[in-house]
Design a protein around this motif. Structure first.
Motif, PDB file in Angstrom:
ATOM      1  N   VAL A 147       0.840  -1.238  -0.072  1.00  0.00           N
ATOM      2  CA  VAL A 147       0.011  -0.103   0.187  1.00  0.00           C
ATOM      3  C   VAL A 147       0.862   1.150   0.019  1.00  0.00           C
ATOM      4  O   VAL A 147       1.872   1.185   0.366  1.00  0.00           O
ATOM      5  CB  VAL A 147      -1.136  -0.002   0.937  1.00  0.00           C
ATOM      6  N   ASN A 148       0.132   2.388  -0.328  1.00  0.00           N
ATOM      7  CA  ASN A 148       1.189   3.693  -0.246  1.00  0.00           C
ATOM      8  C   ASN A 148       0.490   4.391   0.736  1.00  0.00           C
ATOM      9  O   ASN A 148      -0.862   4.954   0.866  1.00  0.00           O
ATOM     10  CB  ASN A 148       1.074   4.434  -1.718  1.00  0.00           C
ATOM     11  N   ILE A 149       1.244   4.958   1.551  1.00  0.00           N
ATOM     12  CA  ILE A 149       1.053   5.681   2.537  1.00  0.00           C
ATOM     13  C   ILE A 149       1.864   6.882   2.705  1.00  0.00           C
ATOM     14  O   ILE A 149       3.243   6.794   2.724  1.00  0.00           O
ATOM     15  CB  ILE A 149       0.931   4.931   3.918  1.00  0.00           C
ATOM     16  N   GLY A 150       1.450   8.139   2.578  1.00  0.00           N
ATOM     17  CA  GLY A 150       2.403   9.189   2.726  1.00  0.00           C
ATOM     18  C   GLY A 150       3.148   9.332   1.276  1.00  0.00           C
ATOM     19  O   GLY A 150       4.404   9.957   1.594  1.00  0.00           O
ATOM     20  N   GLY A 151       2.911   8.717   0.128  1.00  0.00           N
ATOM     21  CA  GLY A 151       3.733   8.795  -0.857  1.00  0.00           C
ATOM     22  C   GLY A 151       5.046   7.754  -0.802  1.00  0.00           C
ATOM     23  O   GLY A 151       5.753   7.494  -1.650  1.00  0.00           O
ATOM     24  N   LYS A 152       4.707   6.720   0.134  1.00  0.00           N
ATOM     25  CA  LYS A 152       5.702   5.565   0.456  1.00  0.00           C
ATOM     26  C   LYS A 152       5.007   4.208   0.207  1.00  0.00           C
ATOM     27  O   LYS A 152       4.063   3.923   0.704  1.00  0.00           O
ATOM     28  CB  LYS A 152       6.376   5.482   1.706  1.00  0.00           C
ATOM     29  N   ASP A 153       5.606   3.347  -0.492  1.00  0.00           N
ATOM     30  CA  ASP A 153       4.982   1.990  -0.491  1.00  0.00           C
ATOM     31  C   ASP A 153       5.545   1.092   0.610  1.00  0.00           C
ATOM     32  O   ASP A 153       6.679   1.133   0.952  1.00  0.00           O
ATOM     33  CB  ASP A 153       5.455   1.303  -1.815  1.00  0.00           C
ATOM     34  N   ILE A 154       4.726   0.733   1.140  1.00  0.00           N
ATOM     35  CA  ILE A 154       5.032  -0.269   2.273  1.00  0.00           C
ATOM     36  C   ILE A 154       4.289  -1.660   2.287  1.00  0.00           C
ATOM     37  O   ILE A 154       3.171  -1.661   1.340  1.00  0.00           O
ATOM     38  CB  ILE A 154       4.705   0.325   3.840  1.00  0.00           C
ATOM     39  N   ASP A 184       6.712   8.883  11.665  1.00  0.00           N
ATOM     40  CA  ASP A 184       7.413  10.169  11.365  1.00  0.00           C
ATOM     41  C   ASP A 184       7.843  10.047  10.057  1.00  0.00           C
ATOM     42  O   ASP A 184       8.446  11.180   9.435  1.00  0.00           O
ATOM     43  CB  ASP A 184       8.536  10.446  12.358  1.00  0.00           C
ATOM     44  N   GLN A 185       8.023   9.043   9.251  1.00  0.00           N
ATOM     45  CA  GLN A 185       8.625   8.940   7.979  1.00  0.00           C
ATOM     46  C   GLN A 185       7.590   9.252   6.818  1.00  0.00           C
ATOM     47  O   GLN A 185       7.932   9.315   5.816  1.00  0.00           O
ATOM     48  CB  GLN A 185       8.962   7.435   7.708  1.00  0.00           C
ATOM     49  N   PHE A 186       6.390   9.374   7.163  1.00  0.00           N
ATOM     50  CA  PHE A 186       5.434   9.724   6.357  1.00  0.00           C
ATOM     51  C   PHE A 186       5.069  11.063   6.557  1.00  0.00           C
ATOM     52  O   PHE A 186       4.797  11.820   7.480  1.00  0.00           O
ATOM     53  CB  PHE A 186       4.158   8.826   6.787  1.00  0.00           C
ATOM     54  N   GLU A 187       4.949  11.966   5.424  1.00  0.00           N
ATOM     55  CA  GLU A 187       4.708  13.217   5.112  1.00  0.00           C
ATOM     56  C   GLU A 187       3.096  13.536   5.435  1.00  0.00           C
ATOM     57  O   GLU A 187       2.692  14.600   5.920  1.00  0.00           O
ATOM     58  CB  GLU A 187       4.966  13.783   3.904  1.00  0.00           C
ATOM     59  N   TYR A 188       2.294  12.592   5.091  1.00  0.00           N
ATOM     60  CA  TYR A 188       0.944  12.865   5.413  1.00  0.00           C
ATOM     61  C   TYR A 188       0.294  11.341   5.212  1.00  0.00           C
ATOM     62  O   TYR A 188       0.922  10.419   4.808  1.00  0.00           O
ATOM     63  CB  TYR A 188       0.249  13.597   4.121  1.00  0.00           C
ATOM     64  N   VAL A 189      -1.127  11.423   5.688  1.00  0.00           N
ATOM     65  CA  VAL A 189      -1.872  10.165   5.634  1.00  0.00           C
ATOM     66  C   VAL A 189      -2.895  10.483   4.747  1.00  0.00           C
ATOM     67  O   VAL A 189      -3.858  11.441   5.518  1.00  0.00           O
ATOM     68  CB  VAL A 189      -1.914   9.488   6.765  1.00  0.00           C
ATOM     69  N   ASP A 190      -3.316   9.974   3.832  1.00  0.00           N
ATOM     70  CA  ASP A 190      -4.634  10.319   3.103  1.00  0.00           C
ATOM     71  C   ASP A 190      -5.794   9.403   3.484  1.00  0.00           C
ATOM     72  O   ASP A 190      -6.032   8.542   2.911  1.00  0.00           O
ATOM     73  CB  ASP A 190      -4.493  10.336   1.552  1.00  0.00           C
ATOM     74  N   PHE A 191      -6.515   9.724   4.543  1.00  0.00           N
ATOM     75  CA  PHE A 191      -7.572   8.837   5.019  1.00  0.00           C
ATOM     76  C   PHE A 191      -9.019   8.827   3.993  1.00  0.00           C
ATOM     77  O   PHE A 191      -9.785   7.801   4.109  1.00  0.00           O
ATOM     78  CB  PHE A 191      -8.214   9.049   6.349  1.00  0.00           C
ATOM     79  N   SER A 192      -8.769   9.913   3.006  1.00  0.00           N
ATOM     80  CA  SER A 192     -10.031   9.598   1.784  1.00  0.00           C
ATOM     81  C   SER A 192      -9.566   8.808   0.678  1.00  0.00           C
ATOM     82  O   SER A 192     -10.257   8.640  -0.004  1.00  0.00           O
ATOM     83  CB  SER A 192     -10.132  11.011   1.428  1.00  0.00           C
ATOM     84  N   ALA A 246      -9.787   5.574  -0.236  1.00  0.00           N
ATOM     85  CA  ALA A 246     -10.139   4.158  -0.018  1.00  0.00           C
ATOM     86  C   ALA A 246      -9.582   3.132  -0.371  1.00  0.00           C
ATOM     87  O   ALA A 246      -9.668   2.165   0.168  1.00  0.00           O
ATOM     88  CB  ALA A 246     -11.582   4.297  -0.766  1.00  0.00           C
ATOM     89  N   ASP A 247      -8.901   3.006  -1.349  1.00  0.00           N
ATOM     90  CA  ASP A 247      -7.974   1.743  -1.799  1.00  0.00           C
ATOM     91  C   ASP A 247      -7.058   1.239  -0.897  1.00  0.00           C
ATOM     92  O   ASP A 247      -6.923   0.337  -0.522  1.00  0.00           O
ATOM     93  CB  ASP A 247      -7.178   2.146  -3.105  1.00  0.00           C
ATOM     94  N   THR A 248      -6.405   2.358  -0.303  1.00  0.00           N
ATOM     95  CA  THR A 248      -5.417   2.351   0.695  1.00  0.00           C
ATOM     96  C   THR A 248      -6.068   1.729   2.223  1.00  0.00           C
ATOM     97  O   THR A 248      -5.703   0.758   2.556  1.00  0.00           O
ATOM     98  CB  THR A 248      -4.485   3.609   1.031  1.00  0.00           C
TER      99      THR A 248
END
Length: 114
Positions: free
Chosen positions: A4-11, A79-87, A89-91
């Motif tokens: 998944v992509n959280i804050g522009g990072k794939d994890i 702290d490694q994520f710039e943001y989390v986009d809770f909108s 839905a895919d993530t």
């Protein structure tokens, strides 16, 4: 396993028994119990516990990285994520689906043919 992509990072996320242990060790709570509290999410979006969802993602990401490897605690991981986009839905769905598939026999994962 899912990515998944959280804050522009794939994890990577992997719902395994190790994820359950990591969750208990870090948060002093039961991952399955906390996941079940969010069961009403489909009917009531206000049931979302954003921190609990990220905690579940953290535990599954730690499990995906592999046993014995250095891994940050929850606060450092966030702290490694710039943001989390809770909108996104895919993530959000992918996090919940990985947990459902890995921790419940009746998850959405397709069973192999015999």
């Amino acid at each position: 396993m899912r990515t998944v992509n959280i804050g522009g990072k794939d994890i990577g996320l992997k719902a395994t028994p190790l994820a359950l242990l990591y969750y208990r060790q870090e948060f002093k709570s039961d991952l399955i119990g906390d996941l079940l509290k969010m069961q009403e999410l489909a009917n009531d979006p206000s049931a979302l516990d954003s921190v609990a969802l990220l905690q579940i993602a953290w535990a599954m990401n730690k499990a995906a990285e592999g046993k014995g490897k250095a891994f940050p605690n929850f606060e450092a991981w966030l702290d490694q994520f710039e943001y989390v986009d809770f909108s996104d839905a895919d993530t959000m769905t992918a996090i919940m689906d990985e947990a459902a598939d890995g921790f419940f026999r009746g998850g959405s994962r397709t069973k192999p043919a015999n």
